[in-house]
Design an enzyme around this catalytic site. Structure first.
Site, mmCIF file in Angstrom:
data_model
loop_
_atom_site.group_PDB
_atom_site.id
_atom_site.type_symbol
_atom_site.label_atom_id
_atom_site.label_comp_id
_atom_site.label_asym_id
_atom_site.label_seq_id
_atom_site.Cartn_x
_atom_site.Cartn_y
_atom_site.Cartn_z
ATOM 1 N N ARG A 79 0.014 -9.312 -7.757
ATOM 2 C CA ARG A 79 -1.202 -8.896 -7.041
ATOM 3 C C ARG A 79 -2.460 -9.538 -7.581
ATOM 4 O O ARG A 79 -2.540 -9.896 -8.758
ATOM 5 C CB ARG A 79 -1.353 -7.361 -7.182
ATOM 6 C CG ARG A 79 -0.210 -6.559 -6.565
ATOM 7 C CD ARG A 79 -0.355 -6.484 -5.084
ATOM 8 N NE ARG A 79 0.742 -5.803 -4.411
ATOM 9 C CZ ARG A 79 0.591 -5.075 -3.310
ATOM 10 N NH1 ARG A 79 -0.595 -4.912 -2.765
ATOM 11 N NH2 ARG A 79 1.630 -4.518 -2.734
ATOM 12 N N CYS B 139 2.901 -6.818 5.025
ATOM 13 C CA CYS B 139 3.209 -7.397 6.344
ATOM 14 C C CYS B 139 1.998 -8.139 6.908
ATOM 15 O O CYS B 139 1.871 -8.324 8.116
ATOM 16 C CB CYS B 139 3.640 -6.315 7.324
ATOM 17 S SG CYS B 139 5.310 -5.739 7.059
ATOM 18 N N HIS C 3 -3.321 3.857 7.189
ATOM 19 C CA HIS C 3 -2.957 2.636 6.461
ATOM 20 C C HIS C 3 -3.312 1.434 7.350
ATOM 21 O O HIS C 3 -2.433 0.766 7.881
ATOM 22 C CB HIS C 3 -1.447 2.691 6.180
ATOM 23 C CG HIS C 3 -0.955 1.684 5.193
ATOM 24 N ND1 HIS C 3 0.359 1.256 5.162
ATOM 25 C CD2 HIS C 3 -1.585 1.015 4.188
ATOM 26 C CE1 HIS C 3 0.509 0.380 4.183
ATOM 27 N NE2 HIS C 3 -0.636 0.214 3.581
ATOM 28 N N ASP D 25 -6.720 -2.492 3.975
ATOM 29 C CA ASP D 25 -5.573 -1.611 3.692
ATOM 30 C C ASP D 25 -5.723 -0.182 4.214
ATOM 31 O O ASP D 25 -4.742 0.414 4.619
ATOM 32 C CB ASP D 25 -5.336 -1.579 2.170
ATOM 33 C CG ASP D 25 -3.970 -1.022 1.802
ATOM 34 O OD1 ASP D 25 -2.988 -1.377 2.476
ATOM 35 O OD2 ASP D 25 -3.878 -0.241 0.841
ATOM 36 N N ARG E 158 5.414 0.250 -6.091
ATOM 37 C CA ARG E 158 5.379 1.695 -5.860
ATOM 38 C C ARG E 158 6.800 2.256 -5.959
ATOM 39 O O ARG E 158 7.773 1.580 -5.660
ATOM 40 C CB ARG E 158 4.805 2.015 -4.481
ATOM 41 C CG ARG E 158 3.298 1.828 -4.416
ATOM 42 C CD ARG E 158 2.731 2.242 -3.062
ATOM 43 N NE ARG E 158 3.134 1.330 -2.022
ATOM 44 C CZ ARG E 158 4.127 1.505 -1.172
ATOM 45 N NH1 ARG E 158 4.835 2.620 -1.201
ATOM 46 N NH2 ARG E 158 4.420 0.604 -0.269
ATOM 47 N N SER F 157 3.373 -2.113 4.338
ATOM 48 C CA SER F 157 2.960 -2.843 3.141
ATOM 49 C C SER F 157 3.508 -4.264 3.147
ATOM 50 O O SER F 157 4.673 -4.484 3.512
ATOM 51 C CB SER F 157 3.497 -2.134 1.901
ATOM 52 O OG SER F 157 3.089 -0.795 1.929
ATOM 53 N N LYS G 167 -3.685 4.819 -2.769
ATOM 54 C CA LYS G 167 -2.662 5.468 -1.932
ATOM 55 C C LYS G 167 -2.663 6.993 -2.107
ATOM 56 O O LYS G 167 -2.519 7.741 -1.154
ATOM 57 C CB LYS G 167 -1.278 4.916 -2.268
ATOM 58 C CG LYS G 167 -1.161 3.419 -2.145
ATOM 59 C CD LYS G 167 -1.459 2.946 -0.749
ATOM 60 C CE LYS G 167 -1.172 1.463 -0.601
ATOM 61 N NZ LYS G 167 -1.501 0.990 0.744
ATOM 62 N N TYR H 147 1.428 0.568 -12.442
ATOM 63 C CA TYR H 147 1.322 -0.265 -11.234
ATOM 64 C C TYR H 147 0.274 0.312 -10.260
ATOM 65 O O TYR H 147 0.229 1.530 -10.030
ATOM 66 C CB TYR H 147 2.699 -0.367 -10.527
ATOM 67 C CG TYR H 147 2.549 -1.032 -9.187
ATOM 68 C CD1 TYR H 147 2.347 -2.414 -9.108
ATOM 69 C CD2 TYR H 147 2.502 -0.286 -8.005
ATOM 70 C CE1 TYR H 147 2.128 -3.032 -7.888
ATOM 71 C CE2 TYR H 147 2.282 -0.894 -6.782
ATOM 72 C CZ TYR H 147 2.104 -2.263 -6.728
ATOM 73 O OH TYR H 147 1.874 -2.883 -5.530
#
Ligand code: OXD
Ligand code: MN
Length: 580
Positions: free
Chosen positions: A365, A251, A227, A276, A70, A249, A207, A198
């Site tokens: 990813r 974590c 989130h 998420d 991002r 993000s 997002k 991406y």
């Protein structure tokens, strides 16, 4: 396929006139369509098949090496009222942003196919779900949206019935970082994204829609777009409690959402609802209920192995799109910490060379449908969502934050959420490992002024009903040599058990200035290799460090000026005073 919705017809035709694609394809979301687009990408080389014996229907996409995360510095909220947008966001006036984007979009799809993707965020029949349409010139986006959302004919029918939808326009442009912007227009429920393929910049349902636009809508309509992962924790007696947890993000939200209980607790079960994003609503009885607007996982690959996340590891053995991982000699996907196999090529498609960096990009990813997860909760599809017992905030902090603590009230919990700070990760471009303030793990995603967002959170206390209890966890404490003090992963179940016991009033706690901490024996650490002194340091606080933390946090809060809610200021002052 076309549509009865005139606004959508007109918008698609305007975009086509402006961007000049070779053809326009309306996506129906079928398996056949998915396979057709996969085949097209296999033919043009933008996708390759992985070993079909070990990884059936798995594909690898290698992105442009400069397009791997991002781009927060190129992400804007556009409104004519900068105060509403807040200093937590990059702001641009609507007309300036439109002019810039329309220049970029001019003729940008020449020679390309323009795909029109109707999608629904949330179970297709849930009153809490919201729809959108993404127009894109990227086939990669289409196949990812198929796995990540409820996409196609059913979503279009819902749009036609409801009449409203979020408009998202995306073009990969030239993939030039100097011609890249992600713009949001919350007042008109639209998104314009250019120059990146991406996930977080290009899969606009995620997002851009489900967090930035939805948080704005949620404030207007009285709900929360967060989130957060959602999990169900089922005891051996069959009692299930649902927990929503917000971590920044990369974590460990995916790992926690799919936790496999350790041997000692093998009669416990963790069910995944989402990894998420959570949309939280108060229902008619006053309970807070959550749905996951997504239908798949777009997860970080490195570090995933049979020990850290068995469910994720198994789920990505088939029907998965890998982005930016390496491969083995027999064409299996490979990443750091996979623990099996050896890399032969890296994420740039070169021969692997240990001196040239990792085989998989740190933000590589997997994209996979949630139904591939063995722990997928049957209630993930429930229109009414699930009732939330506890909300958990967390961050990646080497020091300071104890393993777990509980807020003394809803307002105090909102302050704890606002105080989340975490070391940055590879999920966004920029320096990795520096502590930054990330309130509610929403710094990159809140579509409006944080001060108003906190006021909105606080307002839930005034509505009737039972609110979830609020907690903070930190799995990432380290000693001076960088060794993690807490084993994490499956063992985090022990902390979740304490959280539920606290919610049920079954155990006491030590009251401290920052909140309720566990008493010595209330979290079971039997069988863990933890020195008693280390355990003590995980469940106590250092007042001096906390005074400094609260001073810094206080300055941060005050940077929001008069808009900062008094109740939040009071909560901060109370904790600061209690620390002496
Ligand atoms: C994500 C992120 O991809 O937070 O979920 O960056
Ligand atoms: Mn995320």
């Amino acid at each position: 396929m076309t549509t009865k919705n005139q606004e959508l017809t007109a918008w698609v035709s305007d975009v086509a006139k402006h961007t000049q694609p070779q053809k326009v394809v309306w996506c129906d979301g079928s398996e056949e369509e998915y396979q057709q687009i996969v085949d097209l990408m296999l033919n043009d080389g933008s996708l390759s098949s992985l070993n079909s014996d070990t990884h059936p229907d798995c594909y690898l996409h290698l992105s442009d090496p400069q397009d791997v995360a991002r781009v927060e510095h190129l992400t804007f909220i556009c409104s004519d009222d900068p105060a509403t947008v807040g200093d937590n966001n990059n702001w641009m006036p609507v007309a300036d942003a439109k002019e810039k984007m329309n220049d970029l979009y001019q003729d940008c799809m020449k020679g390309r196919t323009m795909y029109v993707i109707p999608y629904c965020m949330g179970p297709i029949d849930s009153p809490y779900s919201r729809c959108g349409v993404e127009i894109t010139d990227s086939p990669y986006v289409v196949i990812n949206m198929k796995l990540m959302t409820r996409m196609g004919t059913k979503a279009l029918s819902r749009i036609e019935a409801e009449g409203s939808f979020v408009k998202g326009l995306h073009s990969i442009g030239e993939l030039d970082p100097d011609r890249r912007f992600i713009m949001h227009f919350p007042e008109e429920l639209s998104i314009m994204s250019y120059g990146s393929g991406y996930g977080g910049n290009a899969l606009l349902g995620k997002k851009c829609h489900a967090l930035r636009i939805a948080s704005w809508q949620a404030r207007k309509e009285g709900w929360l777009a967060e989130h957060m992962l959602i999990l169900g924790l089922e005891s051996p007696e069959g009692e299930t409690h649902y927990i929503a947890a917000a971590f920044p993000s990369a974590c460990g939200k995916t790992n926690l959402a799919m936790l496999i209980p350790p041997e000692k607790y093998k009669d416990w079960k963790v069910w995944t609802l989402g990894d998420d994003i959570a949309w939280l609503h108060k229902d008619t009885t006053g309970l807070m209920r959550a749905i996951n607007p997504e239908a798949g996982y777009f997860g970080v690959v490195p570090g995933t192995n049979a020990k850290t996340n068995r469910n994720a590891y198994d789920m990505i053995q088939q029907n998965t799109i890998f982005t930016n991982v390496g491969t083995t000699a027999d064409n299996q996907p490979w990443w750091e910490d996979k623990k099996v196999g050896q890399p032969e090529t890296d994420w740039k498609g070169n021969d692997y060379d240990a001196n040239a960096g990792p085989a998989a990009h740190p933000n590589s990813r997997f994209t996979v449908s949630a139904t591939e997860n063995k722990a997928y909760s049957s209630l993930a599809e429930a229109a009414e969502g699930v009732p939330i017992t506890a909300i958990v905030f967390g961050g990646r902090r080497r020091e300071l934050a104890p393993l777990v603590y509980q807020a003394k009230s809803w307002e105090h919990g909102v302050m704890i959420g606002a105080g989340v700070a975490s070391e940055t990760t590879a999920a966004a471009t920029g320096q990795v490992g520096i502590v930054r303030r990330d309130p509610m793990a929403m710094k990159p995603f809140c579509g409006y002024n944080f001060a108003d967002y906190w006021a909105h959170w606080l307002s839930f206390a005034e509505r009737t009903g039972t609110l979830p209890k609020i907690f903070h966890v930190n799995w990432f404490r380290q000693d001076d040599d960088g060794k993690f003090l807490w084993p994490g992963f499956g063992e985090n179940l022990r902390v979740l058990q304490w959280i539920i016991k606290r919610c049920k009033g079954e155990v006491g706690a030590n009251e401290t200035a920052i909140g309720y901490l566990p008493c010595d024996d209330d979290i079971d650490i039997e069988g863990l290799d933890i020195d008693p002194a280390v355990w003590q340091s995980l469940i106590t606080i250092d007042d001096q460090q906390w005074r400094q933390e609260m001073d810094e946090f206080g300055e941060y809060l005050e940077s929001y000026g008069d808009r900062l809610p008094d109740k939040l200021r009071e909560q901060h002052q109370q904790v600061r005073a209690a620390l002496g």
